[in-house]
Design an enzyme around this catalytic site. Structure first.
Site, PDB file in Angstrom:
ATOM      1  N   ARG A 473       0.817  -1.207   0.000  1.00 34.37           N
ATOM      2  CA  ARG A 473       0.000   0.000   0.000  1.00 34.37           C
ATOM      3  C   ARG A 473       0.856   1.265   0.000  1.00 34.37           C
ATOM      4  NH1 ARG A 473      -4.036   0.979   4.500  1.00 34.37           N
ATOM      5  NH2 ARG A 473      -4.527  -1.229   4.303  1.00 34.37           N
ATOM      6  N   ASP A 489      -8.908   1.923   2.879  1.00 33.84           N
ATOM      7  CA  ASP A 489      -9.148   0.495   2.897  1.00 33.84           C
ATOM      8  C   ASP A 489     -10.510   0.235   2.267  1.00 33.84           C
ATOM      9  OD1 ASP A 489      -6.937  -0.561   3.931  1.00 33.84           O
ATOM     10  OD2 ASP A 489      -7.894  -1.431   5.714  1.00 33.84           O
ATOM     11  N   ASP A 578       1.089   0.377   9.364  1.00 31.92           N
ATOM     12  CA  ASP A 578       0.522   1.600   9.875  1.00 31.92           C
ATOM     13  C   ASP A 578       1.489   2.334  10.804  1.00 31.92           C
ATOM     14  OD1 ASP A 578      -2.034   2.471   9.365  1.00 31.92           O
ATOM     15  OD2 ASP A 578      -2.558   2.272  11.498  1.00 31.92           O
TER      16      ASP A 578
END
Lengths: 668, 718
Positions: A473, A489, A578
């Site tokens: 990502r 997402d 993250d």
């Protein structure tokens, strides 16, 4: 002739004679006004025949052709062009191989090798390397020269401390505070003189806690032997150093215990042994005043020291002192901040010093695509601004002010579709509904093949096949056409108003992440490690990257600058990505992310937490573990907490909803 | 001279005959005396014509008349240049001394003509360029005619070009200069060093410690931080005007225009041309030019004739190859044409490299890699090429285009070394004017969150509303982070209340009495302000809660370079009236905060008081209005950032009329405020205010969360 006529004639004659004599003997000076003529300066004459002068190059007989080119100089007179073969670096990429050190491996050697391994320039074998590192021994034996030595060509002799054997063949030398007489500009690299206990990684932050000096703070500290500083009261004593004036020991106090000076200016004498004081001054945010340094300033090839220090002549103590006392607050303010920036960016750890050295050499190989001077000399610094991303400063999130440009006015939405492929229709419609949306990219990371048909949208929609890794990502895909990314997402729920508002806020903070849901970090006394919590709190230091705006540059930085070990770990533990991204951005900005309001109706429906349905009150142990490992990997805690949320100006104000721009945010 | 000679000869001969009675004699005698008198008078009063060598006035005379100095064959010769010279070893800085203007003083020796024992001149007296150079120094602020006050000495002995010089005699001429002293603090300008066959890269004239401004240094001869590398001036730049051409792709990608190129290099270039055909052009001198055509202004490729230097404007990149010398005048022509120079001269020190960032304007290719040049250049993105083209032209305009520009840049570099604390910055040397105008350098650029423990200083501006003032003091003193309270008593006719009457608060309270009732007193950088954060608050702002103020301070800590305030305002462009308009309605945007209640960094007080542009400060004091708008303009202008409005909108009793008694939110007031915006925008020459759509609230504001667990529960209560 009548007598009166004769008499008058005689009178006239004698007067004339007298005048003639007087004028002849004492020429009248009345004609030339004393002093310079108004409007004309005295000086170089205006020649009457200036127009007839020949040009300096006229008498030049052009040589028929250039003389035979002289042989490339060797050894002591090496230059970059003559003594380094850039063609060995494939694709202009620097790869360095470290040969085992000559003699015994010392602690210093080990620290260099450790920091090298974490670098993106590290080569595993000597054949793929275009630069060979040679660590000289500290004793006088000079040690055996490594294989591949080749007269020292494409070798770097690196020594953190003054070593007897550095000038070897055609090798570049990177040593601490080299003397001006032997330093070869553009070829050698000047390193800082590091204290023995300098941290390997991370390093202590700068000590500056406020931008401007505290009122009444001491003006001057003078560096003395062994890293000590003498605080001097300049108002009482007119000459705090040097032999030109008497020293009165009563006028200054010595603080032998203090290792870091607490003053506005730090005087550092010119001899080489005082070089170690420079780093102390930088860390303390004390403006270094270098008195005729006989050593090359660290990384002088790229660092503009005039922005952080004053290099003055040691022979003019009174003049320097007067200049320091009269210095404008604006100048002091900028010098102080620059000391802190330089300290944090290049000097606070051994790793940074080594990486900076390699970055300088890589810049030489790159030539025209090297870091521009602005990148080296303004935050976040050249180690965190990769010129491989773009050669135009306007493309980076950091330089809009200096460049007089403004951030882009449209974004690309990057929707990550993971294991569970939810209906994307609603999310695509919400995002495409934003007037700032330029394109939608679907990053397909699911095992199932992507559907053939996608909903009709007003903006282009592209599907990218991922490699089914969590770090996908943050990969810098070529398909991303704008500088701003809205990372989402598949199961994110947002409204168009929320997207619009968050984007408008991002434009004010282009270097930060602007997100909706936040997490907070804390020091867990029980575990003796850093932990984090997803609970609602008064503070936050991370935003969830499942719905966040940020600059495209962070994809490049994530993929190309993070140590491989950290990225692999992130792939193993998806929630880790993250955390890693938040750490990375905080390292760059030194500031917290921005939080914008997120409708409560979404929060109750599906949380934005990564993967898996249902609210997650506390991160799983795996994620906690990841958090402390990332913190360890960075060597310090870059995250910064904020207590602020940015909201629309009329958010929940008692006015008619009709007057409000972002109405859907108002819903209870 | 003439008149006195006449007198000497005639005078004594005539006296014995005076007694004769012949009128003829008298008349003759009288006329002669009269004539003599007139001649003397005319000579005396004729301006400047008889003024011989001296130091008064600007001279107008011929170069042929300069005094002749004979150099004995045995007169001393200076030692060769000392390669280890640095400013702190070879330069006598004491001569420069303290100088409030931080400017060095430069003396120029008077022009002399030097001949050897046999009377043969040592060199031609002076070249056109050296004359221009000395005239430029003489006209500049650096010049002094007082040799005893000078810090730098420039000999008038012209060594710009070494070829016509007689080395030994020139050196002797230097050594006999009155203040030579081993060449200390002497500056020589040389553009064409060395001579056949091996062409040294620095002037061969022995010069001991003299500084050399040289136009062809290599790394081996250049004494970094001591010598100055200067361009080789191109006389063409005064002859041909090449208008600036917009950056962008041009007809040829790569062009070589030099005539004297080593055959080996010419082969390399021609190979490139053969390979890339249309995009590469290699020019040479013309062999078949008709009579009368200036060969320096023409270049040929096969039989095609091109105008030089105009042809340079047709190319994106232009080769600047070393010839016999490293420094080439073509570099100047190439920059003038806005062509990006591709410098192929190993070890060459580029002009003014001490201060100019050549990476921004040129490509340096090692001689060994000449054959790869084309692919190296092709890898440069178009945007970067355009930047470089712009930068190249700017370098020429600023530092190459005239002898004067070269001379002054050289002196500035030396000046910056001697007065480093007044030195010109990288940006000033390198940024083209367009960048300088648009760029903002935030004075608080370091990302830093000041510690909470520092606290803030509240400054209350008051006139005579004591009761309300006391309420404000009591309210503000409840804020945990308050560290000091400063009351600026702006009423000269009334004394502040006695000490015992003031509210008792936990932090120091100081009253500053002002000399005049001025609004700018609110923004004065008082010594009493010890914290970086300042809260400006009016004496009637009693509606802000302690939580709101504390939260405001927290927001300021996160945005210390911005104005953080409570009531927000907006500026709008009025299309009908074609001017700016002030807006205080409920809007979705803000661009200003009122300083009746705002946190900001105390540095802005210094800026407001001492660095406010134009007459704004006086204008505000005279109109007793808009000091807050002025502060908003000032901060936005230096930081390039928007304000931060904190907390929801409140019913401020009368937020607009805080400083002006009794004035309500009426039409006149709005007109006045609009006038202020228009006035300030014209003084700043731009509209610096930034419009944003956000305000700051605590993280959990209005969230479904137990109030007592919130850090700032009491926010937005009316």
């Amino acid at each position: 002739m009548p007598l009166w006529r004769r008499k008058s004639f005689w009178l006239a004659l004698s007067v004339s004679w007298l005048l003639l004599i007087l004028l002849g003997v004492f020429p009248l000076r009345l004609a030339v006004p004393p002093g310079p003529l108004p409007g004309c300066s005295q000086g170089w004459p205006r020649w009457l025949d200036a127009a007839f002068l020949q040009s300096f190059s006229q008498s030049e007989t052009l040589p028929k052709d250039a003389p035979q080119l002289s042989q490339a100089p060797r050894g002591s007179s090496c230059t970059w062009g003559a003594c380094f073969d850039t063609s060995k670096c494939k694709g202009n990429a620097l790869k360095i191989f470290a040969h085992s050190p000559a003699g015994t491996t010392t602690e210093a050697h080990r620290r260099i090798l450790d920091s090298l391994e974490g670098s993106r320039y590290y080569a595993l074998s000597p054949t793929e390397a275009c630069l060979h590192l040679f660590l000289p021994s500290q004793d006088h034996t000079c040690g055996p020269l490594p294989p591949y030595w080749n007269g020292g060509r494409n070798h770097l002799v690196l020594s953190l401390y003054p070593a007897p054997c550095t000038r070897l063949g055609q090798a570049m030398v990177a040593e601490a505070s080299p003397s001006l007489d032997i330093f070869r500009p553009g070829f050698d690299v000047a390193l800082p003189y590091l204290p023995e206990a300098h941290p390997l990684q991370g390093g202590a932050p700068g000590q500056l806690q406020q931008h401007s000096p505290q009122p009444g703070a001491t003006l001057l500290a003078v560096a003395e032997e062994k890293g000590r500083w003498r605080i001097t009261d300049t108002h009482a004593s007119t000459c705090p150093w040097g032999k030109h004036c008497e020293q009165d020991p009563g006028l200054h106090q010595t603080h032998p215990g203090e290792t870091l000076p607490n003053a506005t200016f730090c005087l550092i004498p010119g001899h080489r042994s005082a070089a170690s004081s420079l780093l102390q001054a930088l860390q303390a945010g004390c403006i270094p005043v270098l008195l005729s340094p006989r050593w090359e300033l660290p990384f002088s090839e790229v660092i503009d020291w005039t922005k952080a220090a004053i290099i003055a002549d040691e022979r003019l103590p009174l003049q320097v002192l007067t200049a320091l006392r009269d210095m404008l607050p604006s100048k002091i303010l900028s010098l102080r901040q620059q000391t802190q920036f330089l300290w944090t960016a290049y000097f606070s750890s051994v790793e940074k010093v080594i990486h900076t050295t390699l970055e300088i050499i890589q810049d030489r190989i790159w030539g025209t695509s090297a870091h521009p001077s602005l990148m080296w000399n303004s935050p976040p610094g050249a180690l965190l601004a990769l010129p491989t991303f773009s050669t135009s400063l306007k493309d980076f999130p950091f330089y809009h002010l200096q460049q007089g440009s403004s951030p882009e006015s449209s974004f690309s939405a990057l929707i990550w579709v993971g294991v569970s492929s939810e209906p994307l229709l609603k999310l695509i419609q919400v995002v495409a509904g934003s007037r700032y949306c330029a394109q939608i990219l679907i990053l397909w990371s699911s095992e199932k093949p992507p559907p053939d048909r996608w909903p009709e949208t007003t903006v282009p929609l592209t599907v990218i096949e991922g490699r089914r890794k969590a770090s996908d990502r943050f990969f810098p895909y070529g398909d991303i056409s704008t500088n701003v990314i809205l990372s989402l997402d598949a199961h994110s729920t947002l409204s168009t108003s929320e997207v619009d508002f968050a984007f408008v806020v991002w434009q004010s903070f282009p270097e930060r992440m602007v997100g909706f849901l936040t997490q907070n970090h804390f020091w867990d006394e029980a575990r003796g490690a850093w932990g984090y919590s997803t609970e609602m709190a008064n503070e936050f230091s991370m935003v969830l990257t499942t719905a966040v705006f940020y600059h495209r540059y962070y994809h490049t930085l994530f993929t190309h600058s993070l140590p491989k070990a950290l990225r692999t770990m992130a792939d193993d533990t998806p929630t880790c990505v993250d955390i890693l991204m938040n750490f990375l951005v905080a390292t760059v900005t030194k500031l917290p992310p921005i939080k914008v309001p997120y409708g409560r109706q979404h929060q109750e429906a599906v949380p934005l937490a990564a993967e898996g349905p249902g609210p997650v009150p506390e991160p799983q142990p795996l994620a906690q573990d990841c958090f402390s490992r990332v913190a360890a990997g960075f060597g310090h805690m870059p995250l910064v907490s904020s207590r602020v949320r940015l909201e629309p100006v009329l958010f929940k104000d008692p006015v008619s909803v009709q007057r409000k721009k972002y109405r859907s945010l108002e819903k209870p | 001279m003439c008149a006195s000679v006449k007198y000497n000869i005639r005078g004594p001969a005539l006296i014995p005959r005076m007694k004769t009675k012949h009128r003829f004699y008298y008349v003759t005698l009288f006329s002669i005396v009269l004539l003599g008198l007139i001649a003397t008078g005319v000579f005396q009063f004729w301006p400047h014509s008889i003024e011989s060598s001296g130091d008064g006035g600007v001279e107008k005379r011929s170069i042929k008349e300069v005094p002749v100095v004979r150099l004995p064959a045995a007169s001393p010769i200076p030692e060769r240049g000392d390669l280890s010279c640095r400013m702190h070893t070879c330069f006598d800085v004491y001569r420069c001394g303290f100088n409030p203007k931080n400017k060095i003083k430069v003396y120029i020796y008077p022009l002399k003509k030097y001949v050897d024992d046999a009377g043969v001149p040592v060199s031609s007296t002076i070249s056109r360029e050296y004359n221009e150079l000395l005239a430029a120094i003489s006209d500049s602020d650096y010049y002094t005619d007082d040799i005893s006050r000078a810090c730098l000495f420039v000999p008038s002995i012209d060594v710009l070009n070494q070829s016509p010089l007689r080395i030994k005699e020139t050196a002797q001429a230097l050594a006999q200069l009155s203040r030579w002293d081993r060449g200390t603090n002497h500056l020589l300008f040389n553009m064409l060093p060395g001579g056949p066959p091996d062409y040294n890269t620095a002037l061969d004239v022995p010069r001991d410690r003299a500084l050399l401004a040289g136009g062809g240094f290599s790394t081996w001869t250049y004494r970094q931080g001591y010598d100055v590398s200067i361009p080789v001036f191109s006389p063409l730049s005064t002859e041909v005007a090449l208008p600036e051409k917009a950056p962008g792709p041009r007809r040829y990608f790569l062009l070589s225009s030099q005539m004297a190129i080593h055959p080996e290099y010419r082969e390399d270039l021609e190979a490139l041309q053969a390979k890339h055909r249309e995009s590469v052009l290699v020019l040479d001198k013309c062999t078949n030019l008709s009579e009368g055509v200036l060969s320096v202004r023409k270049r040929c490729h096969q039989h095609q004739v091109f105008d030089y230097p105009q042809v340079l404007q047709e190319a994106t990149f232009c080769v600047v190859l070393r010839g016999a010398r490293l420094g080439q005048a073509v570099l100047s022509d190439v920059l003038q044409a806005g062509c990006v120079p591709v410098v192929i001269a190993d070890s060459y020190i580029l002009p003014f490299s001490e201060v100019l960032d050549w990476k921004r304007a040129s490509v340096v290719v090692p001689e060994e890699k000449m054959s790869d040049m084309y692919s190296i250049l092709q890898n440069i993105p178009q945007r970067q090429i355009e930047e470089m083209q712009r930068q190249a032209r700017w370098f020429w305009e600023a530092y190459f285009q005239s002898i004067k520009a070269i001379a002054l840049a050289t002196l500035q570099i030396i000046n910056d070394r001697i007065y480093p604390y007044a030195a010109i910055s990288y940006e000033e040397w390198n940024d083209p004017p367009t960048v300088k105008w648009t760029s903002v350098s935030n004075p608080l650029f370091l990302p830093l969150i000041p510690p909470q423990s520092q606290g803030f200083t509240a400054i209350v501006l008051t006139y005579d509303r004591v009761e309300s003032l006391f309420r404000v003091i009591t309210e503000v003193s409840k804020v945990p982070s308050l560290s000091k309270l400063l009351v600026v008593w702006n009423n000269q006719n009334k004394n502040p209340p006695e000490e015992s009457l003031w509210p008792k608060i936990r932090v120091p309270l100081k009253v500053v009495r002002t000399a005049e009732n001025k609004l700018s007193n609110r923004f004065f950088p008082y010594d009493e302000i010890e914290t970086e954060a300042v809260l400006a608050i009016d004496d009637d702002i009693i509606m802000l809660t302690s939580d709101e103020l504390q939260f405001g301070y927290e927001v300021w800590r996160e945005f210390p370079d911005r104005l953080v305030g409570y009531p927000g305002r907006l500026h709008l462009w009025d299309h009908e009236m074609n001017k700016w308009k002030y807006e205080s309605e409920w809007t979705n945007e803000v661009s200003m905060v009122l300083t009746g209640a705002a946190f900001y960094h105390k540095y802005f007080n210094y800026l407001y008081t001492y660095k406010m542009p134009g007459d704004i400060k006086n204008w505000v004091d005279a109109h007793m209005n808009c000091e807050d708008i002025a502060m908003n303009f000032l901060v936005a202008n230096v930081t390039g950032k928007a304000v931060i409005k904190v907390t929801p909108r409140k019913k401020f009793k009368c937020p607009e009329c805080t400083a002006i008694d009794g004035l309500s939110l009426d039409q006149t007031h709005m007109v006045e405020r609009s006038e202020c915006i228009n006035k300030f925008a014209s003084v700043f020459g731009t509209m610096p205010l930034k419009v944003v759509e956000h305000r700051a609230d605590p993280v959990l504001y209005k969230d479904d969360f137990p109030e007592k667990l919130k850090s700032f529960p009491n926010i937005g209560s009316l």
